[in-house]
Motif scaffolding. Structure first.
Motif, mmCIF file in Angstrom:
data_model
loop_
_atom_site.group_PDB
_atom_site.id
_atom_site.type_symbol
_atom_site.label_atom_id
_atom_site.label_comp_id
_atom_site.label_asym_id
_atom_site.label_seq_id
_atom_site.Cartn_x
_atom_site.Cartn_y
_atom_site.Cartn_z
ATOM 1 N N LEU A 95 59.280 -11.243 2.515
ATOM 2 C CA LEU A 95 58.052 -11.381 1.739
ATOM 3 C C LEU A 95 56.947 -10.658 2.501
ATOM 4 O O LEU A 95 56.815 -10.830 3.713
ATOM 5 N N HIS A 96 56.165 -9.838 1.782
ATOM 6 C CA HIS A 96 55.123 -9.072 2.471
ATOM 7 C C HIS A 96 54.033 -8.709 1.481
ATOM 8 O O HIS A 96 54.272 -8.672 0.267
ATOM 9 N N GLY A 97 52.844 -8.445 1.993
ATOM 10 C CA GLY A 97 51.733 -8.074 1.121
ATOM 11 C C GLY A 97 50.733 -7.219 1.868
ATOM 12 O O GLY A 97 50.809 -7.072 3.095
ATOM 13 N N GLN A 148 43.753 -5.563 -2.740
ATOM 14 C CA GLN A 148 44.866 -6.117 -1.982
ATOM 15 C C GLN A 148 46.153 -5.997 -2.790
ATOM 16 O O GLN A 148 46.123 -5.605 -3.960
ATOM 17 N N TYR A 149 47.262 -6.325 -2.144
ATOM 18 C CA TYR A 149 48.565 -6.366 -2.802
ATOM 19 C C TYR A 149 49.162 -7.707 -2.399
ATOM 20 O O TYR A 149 49.521 -7.897 -1.234
ATOM 21 N N GLU A 150 49.221 -8.627 -3.346
ATOM 22 C CA GLU A 150 49.654 -9.986 -2.993
ATOM 23 C C GLU A 150 51.117 -9.996 -2.560
ATOM 24 O O GLU A 150 51.904 -9.145 -2.969
ATOM 25 N N PRO A 151 51.497 -10.996 -1.726
ATOM 26 C CA PRO A 151 52.864 -11.004 -1.188
ATOM 27 C C PRO A 151 53.943 -10.951 -2.273
ATOM 28 O O PRO A 151 53.839 -11.605 -3.320
ATOM 29 N N HIS A 152 54.958 -10.164 -2.012
ATOM 30 C CA HIS A 152 56.045 -9.908 -2.970
ATOM 31 C C HIS A 152 57.269 -9.430 -2.190
ATOM 32 O O HIS A 152 57.174 -9.149 -0.986
ATOM 33 N N TYR A 153 58.381 -9.344 -2.870
ATOM 34 C CA TYR A 153 59.585 -8.707 -2.309
ATOM 35 C C TYR A 153 59.717 -7.333 -2.944
ATOM 36 O O TYR A 153 59.386 -7.158 -4.125
ATOM 37 N N ASP A 154 60.240 -6.370 -2.206
ATOM 38 C CA ASP A 154 60.388 -5.028 -2.772
ATOM 39 C C ASP A 154 61.715 -4.846 -3.498
ATOM 40 O O ASP A 154 61.849 -3.944 -4.330
ATOM 41 N N TYR A 155 62.718 -5.682 -3.195
ATOM 42 C CA TYR A 155 63.996 -5.551 -3.925
ATOM 43 C C TYR A 155 63.806 -6.059 -5.354
ATOM 44 O O TYR A 155 62.827 -6.744 -5.679
#
Ligand code: PD2
Ligand code: ZN
Length: 229
Positions: free
Chosen positions: A205-207, A132-139
């Protein structure tokens, strides 16, 4: 007059599909891309038929021998580090490195109205079951000490496009916790989203949700403010 500020906020160009006339399809040059869902704020668009099954398979095949455990940019130092929150494998192509890459880059340039030269090269991620890829911001977080050095190369990230290269058996959606939204990963589809300022108030926020059965392959493109060498 003492107030020198302009009467309106200064307009600045931003990447993204043009949805003014509520199109159901967008001509991306060599392909008609479907608009399946759009959200205004944050700007988020679910796109269908962006990549053919053959293009998806060719991207996976070209990426496979070059996959390594994913690193993320360490915003404290500006370097790269292994990230326990991201259990995928990944690789970056070079911009324009093959006819396939040049075709896709030209399509994205036309679809998203953003120069390929202002984009990071395509990244491919591979998730095995449980990954998985835990929720984060891309900026890049302006408060982190490593950010100014990261921004010297191309400026801030403005938007993300996640393209699904296969359809996992179960799980592996792209989740937006602040929007209560989960995008189902379907081969050839993609989700575009934009963050108009590097701040959580953008609700971007997305993951990547855990893959429950099968595996998941995506290609991500990040759009920058300026030319990215
Ligand atoms: O693979 C995904 O769904 C995903 C989720 C969140 C990819 C990214 N972020 C990314 O590549 O930034
Ligand atoms: Zn992301």
């Amino acid at each position: 007059m003492t107030d020198q500020s302009p009467p309106f906020p200064t307009a600045f160009p931003r990447p993204g599909p043009v949805l003014r006339d509520a199109p159901t399809q967008i001509d991306a040059g060599d392909r008609q891309v479907e608009v399946l869902l759009s959200l205004r704020d944050p700007r988020l668009v679910l796109l269908g038929n962006l990549l053919s099954p053959e293009e998806c398979a060719a991207l996976i095949e070209a990426a496979q021998p070059r996959m390594e455990r994913s690193l993320t940019v360490h915003t404290r130092t500006g370097g790269e580090e292994l990230n326990v929150h991201r259990t995928s494998d990944g690789m970056f192509f070079e911009r324009g490195e093959s006819a396939l890459l040049r075709t896709i880059e030209a399509r994205l340039e036309r679809l998203l109205h953003w120069p390929a030269g202002n984009c990071e090269p395509l990244q491919v991620l591979h998730y095995r079951p449980g990954a998985q890829y835990e929720p984060h911001y891309d900026y890049f977080d302006p408060a982190e000490p490593g950010t100014p050095s990261i921004l010297q190369r191309g400026g801030q990230r403005l938007a993300t496009l996640v393209m699904y290269l296969n359809t996992p058996g179960q799980g592996g959606g792209t989740v937006f916790p602040d929007l209560g939204l989960e995008v189902a990963p379907r081969q050839g589809n993609a989700v575009f989203f934009r963050y108009d300022r590097p701040h959580p108030s953008t609700r971007t926020l997305h993951g990547g949700a855990p893959v429950l059965a099968g595996e998941k392959w995506v290609a991500t493109q990040w759009m920058r403010e300026r030319h990215f060498e």
